[in-house]
Design a protein around this motif. Structure first.
Motif, PDB file in Angstrom:
ATOM      1  N   GLU A 140       0.880  -1.221   0.324  1.00 26.11           N
ATOM      2  CA  GLU A 140      -0.175   0.015   0.563  1.00 26.11           C
ATOM      3  C   GLU A 140       0.393   1.108   0.204  1.00 26.11           C
ATOM      4  O   GLU A 140       0.857   2.253  -0.624  1.00 26.11           O
ATOM      5  CB  GLU A 140      -0.558   0.368   1.635  1.00 26.11           C
ATOM      6  CG  GLU A 140      -1.768   1.465   1.439  1.00 26.11           C
ATOM      7  CD  GLU A 140      -3.060   1.297   3.098  1.00 26.11           C
ATOM      8  OE1 GLU A 140      -3.432   1.809   2.559  1.00 26.11           O
ATOM      9  OE2 GLU A 140      -2.322   0.692   3.630  1.00 26.11           O
ATOM     10  N   ASP A 141       1.646   1.944   1.419  1.00 24.37           N
ATOM     11  CA  ASP A 141       3.020   2.426   0.739  1.00 24.37           C
ATOM     12  C   ASP A 141       3.441   2.327  -0.373  1.00 24.37           C
ATOM     13  O   ASP A 141       3.622   3.402  -0.980  1.00 24.37           O
ATOM     14  CB  ASP A 141       3.512   1.704   2.149  1.00 24.37           C
ATOM     15  CG  ASP A 141       3.787   2.447   3.155  1.00 24.37           C
ATOM     16  OD1 ASP A 141       2.301   3.512   3.415  1.00 24.37           O
ATOM     17  OD2 ASP A 141       4.142   2.451   4.146  1.00 24.37           O
ATOM     18  N   ALA A 156       1.178   3.694  -2.904  1.00 24.64           N
ATOM     19  CA  ALA A 156       0.745   5.376  -3.000  1.00 24.64           C
ATOM     20  C   ALA A 156       2.006   6.511  -2.884  1.00 24.64           C
ATOM     21  O   ALA A 156       1.650   7.211  -4.197  1.00 24.64           O
ATOM     22  CB  ALA A 156       0.485   5.734  -1.053  1.00 24.64           C
ATOM     23  N   GLU A 215       0.555   8.976   1.772  1.00 23.54           N
ATOM     24  CA  GLU A 215       0.382   9.719   1.119  1.00 23.54           C
ATOM     25  C   GLU A 215       0.202  10.302   0.419  1.00 23.54           C
ATOM     26  O   GLU A 215       1.600  10.728  -0.420  1.00 23.54           O
ATOM     27  CB  GLU A 215      -0.868  10.417   2.180  1.00 23.54           C
ATOM     28  CG  GLU A 215      -1.316  10.179   3.862  1.00 23.54           C
ATOM     29  CD  GLU A 215      -1.717  11.299   4.035  1.00 23.54           C
ATOM     30  OE1 GLU A 215      -2.654  12.561   3.373  1.00 23.54           O
ATOM     31  OE2 GLU A 215      -2.611  11.199   5.060  1.00 23.54           O
ATOM     32  N   PRO A 216       0.172   9.790  -1.028  1.00 26.97           N
ATOM     33  CA  PRO A 216       0.230   9.925  -2.125  1.00 26.97           C
ATOM     34  C   PRO A 216       0.563  12.078  -2.248  1.00 26.97           C
ATOM     35  O   PRO A 216       1.215  12.384  -3.284  1.00 26.97           O
ATOM     36  CB  PRO A 216      -0.881  10.335  -3.546  1.00 26.97           C
ATOM     37  CG  PRO A 216      -1.314   8.560  -2.572  1.00 26.97           C
ATOM     38  CD  PRO A 216      -1.431   8.746  -1.267  1.00 26.97           C
TER      39      PRO A 216
END
Length: 234
Positions: free
Chosen positions: A14-15, A18, A220-221
């Motif tokens: 996920e990191d 993003a 967070e992108p």
């Protein structure tokens, strides 16, 4: 100068996704940031690898601090490195000091031999070395070393700013021990970026700055994109 490199710490797929969406060029793949980043499992690495198509540098570190952990620790590091290499890892992050604060060459040579042909970063152990210049010269001939991750000081980029500017000039001059790229991270703030860019530094590393809600929350992108724009002069 080509586009500056933005490396982001990733703990998960996920990191990773993003960070790439926000404009990261490369990821440092770790686990356990309570210990400042340890070796991830082969499964975590594989999940990150499958989530992105940008380069990954994988941490080889078993415990907080900069000791390799003696013969047993070196053996474990070599085994973990070989397993990650077998899973497809091609780039690594490592760095060990002995009790005198010098580079632990036996440990470093053993671990890099376990991942032959791979490029690697010597991480912020440099900032804890008894003599930064001497350490660089100790490592100058080691194969694969192409980057130093450093804040210039154990206390972060603010305290180490002058050291970073000096080392950038020595890197530009290709002085012995200064051929590897400077990757600046550790207390790095956006207001440090213009001066570092002017000095010719072209690689930047962020961890917590990519997570405005803290390490318990994912990358967070939008936060990564803020850094991407700053590095690109937008």
């Amino acid at each position: 100068m080509s586009r500056p490199i933005l490396e982001v710490v990733a703990l998960s797929a996920e990191d990773a996704a993003a960070a790439q969406a926000g404009g990261a060029d490369r990821l440092e793949v770790v686990t356990d940031m309570a210990a400042d980043g340890l070796t991830p499992s082969a499964e975590t690495f594989a999940a990150v690898r499958d989530a992105v198509d940008i380069p990954l540098r994988v941490m080889l570190r078993l415990a907080d601090g900069f000791s390799a952990g003696g013969d047993a620790g070196i053996e474990q590091l070599c085994a973990r490195g070989a397993a990650l290499r077998a899973a497809g890892a091609e780039e690594f992050v490592l760095g060990f000091l002995d009790e005198a604060g010098q580079a632990d060459l036996p440990a470093i040579e053993a671990v890099t031999a376990a991942v032959p042909g791979c490029r690697w970063t010597f991480h912020r152990a440099l900032d804890r070395a008894a003599d930064r210049d001497a350490l660089r010269k100790q490592l100058a001939e080691l194969p694969g070393l192409d980057t130093y991750l450093t804040a210039g000081s154990p206390d972060g980029v603010g305290a180490g700013f002058a050291t970073l500017l000096t080392e950038a000039a020595r890197t530009a001059a290709r002085e012995p021990g200064y051929a590897p790229r400077l990757l600046v991270g550790g207390g790095l703030a956006l207001d440090h970026v213009p001066g570092l860019l002017r000095a010719g530094i072209d690689a930047f590393h962020i961890g917590g700055a990519a997570r405005p809600r803290g390490w318990s929350a994912p990358v967070e992108p939008a936060a990564v994109r803020t850094w991407r724009r700053a590095l690109d002069g937008d």
